[in-house]
Design a protein around this motif. Structure first.
Motif, PDB file in Angstrom:
ATOM      1  N   ALA A   2       0.816  -1.234  -0.030  1.00 52.36           N
ATOM      2  CA  ALA A   2      -0.016  -0.300  -0.159  1.00 52.36           C
ATOM      3  C   ALA A   2       0.891   1.072  -0.261  1.00 52.36           C
ATOM      4  O   ALA A   2       1.769   1.210   0.543  1.00 52.36           O
ATOM      5  N   TYR A   3       0.539   2.600  -0.475  1.00 54.40           N
ATOM      6  CA  TYR A   3       1.270   3.584  -0.847  1.00 54.40           C
ATOM      7  C   TYR A   3       0.756   4.310   0.107  1.00 54.40           C
ATOM      8  O   TYR A   3       1.480   5.610   0.276  1.00 54.40           O
ATOM      9  N   ALA A   4      -0.142   4.073   0.789  1.00 49.64           N
ATOM     10  CA  ALA A   4      -0.259   4.928   2.357  1.00 49.64           C
ATOM     11  C   ALA A   4      -0.993   3.584   3.626  1.00 49.64           C
ATOM     12  O   ALA A   4      -0.717   2.957   3.469  1.00 49.64           O
ATOM     13  N   THR A   5      -0.226   4.353   5.013  1.00 48.90           N
ATOM     14  CA  THR A   5      -1.136   3.529   5.458  1.00 48.90           C
ATOM     15  C   THR A   5      -2.500   3.770   6.123  1.00 48.90           C
ATOM     16  O   THR A   5      -3.145   4.552   6.162  1.00 48.90           O
ATOM     17  N   LEU A   6      -2.656   3.210   7.061  1.00 52.89           N
ATOM     18  CA  LEU A   6      -4.135   3.203   7.431  1.00 52.89           C
ATOM     19  C   LEU A   6      -3.879   4.386   8.550  1.00 52.89           C
ATOM     20  O   LEU A   6      -4.740   4.976   8.766  1.00 52.89           O
ATOM     21  N   ASP A   7      -2.973   5.199   9.274  1.00 60.35           N
ATOM     22  CA  ASP A   7      -2.948   5.586   9.742  1.00 60.35           C
ATOM     23  C   ASP A   7      -3.361   6.999   9.445  1.00 60.35           C
ATOM     24  O   ASP A   7      -3.937   7.622   9.704  1.00 60.35           O
ATOM     25  N   GLU A   8      -2.859   6.963   8.468  1.00 58.71           N
ATOM     26  CA  GLU A   8      -2.773   8.291   7.180  1.00 58.71           C
ATOM     27  C   GLU A   8      -4.409   8.608   6.421  1.00 58.71           C
ATOM     28  O   GLU A   8      -4.916   9.925   7.162  1.00 58.71           O
ATOM     29  N   LEU A   9      -4.581   7.572   6.847  1.00 59.59           N
ATOM     30  CA  LEU A   9      -6.024   7.682   6.106  1.00 59.59           C
ATOM     31  C   LEU A   9      -7.317   7.890   7.742  1.00 59.59           C
ATOM     32  O   LEU A   9      -8.081   8.306   7.305  1.00 59.59           O
ATOM     33  N   LYS A  10      -6.729   7.499   8.291  1.00 54.35           N
ATOM     34  CA  LYS A  10      -7.578   7.833   9.495  1.00 54.35           C
ATOM     35  C   LYS A  10      -7.476   9.267   9.747  1.00 54.35           C
ATOM     36  O   LYS A  10      -8.639  10.065  10.641  1.00 54.35           O
ATOM     37  N   THR A  47       9.440   4.955  -2.723  1.00 57.68           N
ATOM     38  CA  THR A  47      10.110   6.116  -3.745  1.00 57.68           C
ATOM     39  C   THR A  47       9.241   6.818  -4.219  1.00 57.68           C
ATOM     40  O   THR A  47       9.475   7.285  -5.434  1.00 57.68           O
ATOM     41  N   ALA A  48       7.209   6.362  -3.454  1.00 54.55           N
ATOM     42  CA  ALA A  48       6.593   6.652  -4.399  1.00 54.55           C
ATOM     43  C   ALA A  48       6.447   8.692  -3.937  1.00 54.55           C
ATOM     44  O   ALA A  48       6.538   9.011  -3.700  1.00 54.55           O
ATOM     45  N   PRO A  49       5.973   8.437  -5.975  1.00 56.01           N
ATOM     46  CA  PRO A  49       5.743  10.259  -5.599  1.00 56.01           C
ATOM     47  C   PRO A  49       4.687  10.322  -4.713  1.00 56.01           C
ATOM     48  O   PRO A  49       3.943   9.498  -4.269  1.00 56.01           O
ATOM     49  N   ARG A  50       4.461  11.545  -3.828  1.00 56.47           N
ATOM     50  CA  ARG A  50       4.251  12.117  -2.759  1.00 56.47           C
ATOM     51  C   ARG A  50       2.927  12.450  -3.037  1.00 56.47           C
ATOM     52  O   ARG A  50       1.544  11.760  -2.971  1.00 56.47           O
ATOM     53  N   LEU A  51       1.987  12.578  -4.633  1.00 54.25           N
ATOM     54  CA  LEU A  51       0.740  12.446  -5.230  1.00 54.25           C
ATOM     55  C   LEU A  51       0.643  10.848  -5.330  1.00 54.25           C
ATOM     56  O   LEU A  51      -0.780  11.588  -5.681  1.00 54.25           O
ATOM     57  N   VAL A  52       0.908  10.426  -5.644  1.00 57.04           N
ATOM     58  CA  VAL A  52       0.353   8.741  -5.138  1.00 57.04           C
ATOM     59  C   VAL A  52      -0.011   8.584  -4.071  1.00 57.04           C
ATOM     60  O   VAL A  52      -1.164   8.149  -3.985  1.00 57.04           O
ATOM     61  N   LYS A  53       0.332   8.557  -3.192  1.00 53.13           N
ATOM     62  CA  LYS A  53       0.164   9.036  -1.803  1.00 53.13           C
ATOM     63  C   LYS A  53      -1.412   9.223  -1.491  1.00 53.13           C
ATOM     64  O   LYS A  53      -2.462   8.953  -1.299  1.00 53.13           O
ATOM     65  N   THR A  54      -1.109  10.846  -1.729  1.00 57.78           N
ATOM     66  CA  THR A  54      -2.096  11.850  -1.607  1.00 57.78           C
ATOM     67  C   THR A  54      -3.835  11.194  -2.330  1.00 57.78           C
ATOM     68  O   THR A  54      -4.329  10.963  -2.113  1.00 57.78           O
ATOM     69  N   LEU A  55      -3.256  10.794  -3.643  1.00 56.81           N
ATOM     70  CA  LEU A  55      -4.410   9.606  -4.379  1.00 56.81           C
ATOM     71  C   LEU A  55      -4.962   8.671  -4.241  1.00 56.81           C
ATOM     72  O   LEU A  55      -6.291   8.632  -3.446  1.00 56.81           O
ATOM     73  N   VAL A  56      -4.229   8.059  -3.844  1.00 60.80           N
ATOM     74  CA  VAL A  56      -4.373   6.946  -2.476  1.00 60.80           C
ATOM     75  C   VAL A  56      -5.458   7.070  -1.445  1.00 60.80           C
ATOM     76  O   VAL A  56      -6.573   6.715  -1.438  1.00 60.80           O
ATOM     77  N   LEU A  57      -5.092   8.611  -1.122  1.00 65.52           N
ATOM     78  CA  LEU A  57      -5.867   8.211   0.552  1.00 65.52           C
ATOM     79  C   LEU A  57      -6.813   9.371   0.246  1.00 65.52           C
ATOM     80  O   LEU A  57      -7.992   8.810   0.490  1.00 65.52           O
ATOM     81  N   LYS A  58      -6.907  10.270  -0.922  1.00 65.63           N
ATOM     82  CA  LYS A  58      -8.245  10.103  -1.369  1.00 65.63           C
ATOM     83  C   LYS A  58      -9.294   9.725  -1.938  1.00 65.63           C
ATOM     84  O   LYS A  58     -10.665   9.299  -1.872  1.00 65.63           O
ATOM     85  N   SER A  59      -8.934   8.785  -2.642  1.00 61.16           N
ATOM     86  CA  SER A  59      -9.770   7.388  -3.590  1.00 61.16           C
ATOM     87  C   SER A  59      -9.757   6.226  -2.052  1.00 61.16           C
ATOM     88  O   SER A  59     -11.319   5.888  -2.048  1.00 61.16           O
ATOM     89  N   ALA A  60      -9.179   6.335  -1.059  1.00 58.85           N
ATOM     90  CA  ALA A  60      -9.530   5.383  -0.313  1.00 58.85           C
ATOM     91  C   ALA A  60     -10.324   6.432   0.429  1.00 58.85           C
ATOM     92  O   ALA A  60     -11.757   5.440   1.208  1.00 58.85           O
ATOM     93  N   ALA A  61     -10.410   7.082   0.785  1.00 56.78           N
ATOM     94  CA  ALA A  61     -11.197   7.579   1.929  1.00 56.78           C
ATOM     95  C   ALA A  61     -12.395   8.314   1.026  1.00 56.78           C
ATOM     96  O   ALA A  61     -13.728   8.175   1.801  1.00 56.78           O
ATOM     97  N   ARG A  62     -12.676   8.559   0.030  1.00 59.82           N
ATOM     98  CA  ARG A  62     -13.323   8.707  -0.401  1.00 59.82           C
ATOM     99  C   ARG A  62     -14.953   7.409  -0.927  1.00 59.82           C
ATOM    100  O   ARG A  62     -15.875   7.667  -0.268  1.00 59.82           O
ATOM    101  N   TYR A  63     -14.068   6.182  -0.813  1.00 67.52           N
ATOM    102  CA  TYR A  63     -14.787   5.082  -0.738  1.00 67.52           C
ATOM    103  C   TYR A  63     -15.553   4.865   0.365  1.00 67.52           C
ATOM    104  O   TYR A  63     -16.476   4.538   1.202  1.00 67.52           O
TER     105      TYR A  63
END
Length: 152
Positions: A2-10, A47-63
């Protein structure tokens, strides 16, 4: 992976997740990360770009905010309406703009381009301004323009 953590999503959600929601959120992060790798490329997690993490978090939060894809709900008459996003309703998804951002980060731009095509072992001839080569007389190219000085 996963490109983001559960704590970041929370941190992006405005309520405390219970046990079932934590399990669903972890799955949503994995799904969003898989989609990011599909639309972009398979970046190593660290090494994933920060924007990838941001987009993953945005999509998961939307869901997590709307897992069924509702666009309207009324308590009095029990009215529910689903979104017109089609097959993506009730799933983890990226918008068209988010997909374009991921493709851009991966170096895959959509569009039209031209490519020089030649037969194997041939070399392009030096171009003469205003003349094109012809098959029947390779020594004397055919004049494409009427004026030798200014072809336009």
């Amino acid at each position: 992976m996963a490109y983001a953590t559960l704590d970041e999503l929370k941190g992006r959600l405005d309520w405390e997740l219970d046990g079932d929601e934590l399990r669903i959120a972890a799955g949503a992060l994995e799904d969003a990360s898989d989609l990011a790798a599909t639309y972009g490329r398979d970046w190593p997690e660290d090494t994933a770009p920060r924007l990838v993490k941001t987009l993953v978090l945005k999509s998961a939060a939307r869901y997590m905010r709307n897992p069924n894809g509702y666009t309207q709900s009324r308590a009095g008459d029990e009215t529910l309406a689903w979104s017109d996003i089609g097959r993506d309703a009730g799933t983890v998804y990226f918008t068209r703009e988010e997909i374009r951002l991921l493709e851009g980060l991966a170096g895959r731009k959509r569009g039209i381009s031209s490519v020089v095509v030649s037969a194997w072992g041939t070399k392009p001839r030096a171009a003469e301004v205003g003349r094109v080569p012809v098959d029947y007389s390779p020594a004397s190219p055919f004049p494409l323009f009427g004026d030798e000085v200014s072809p336009w």
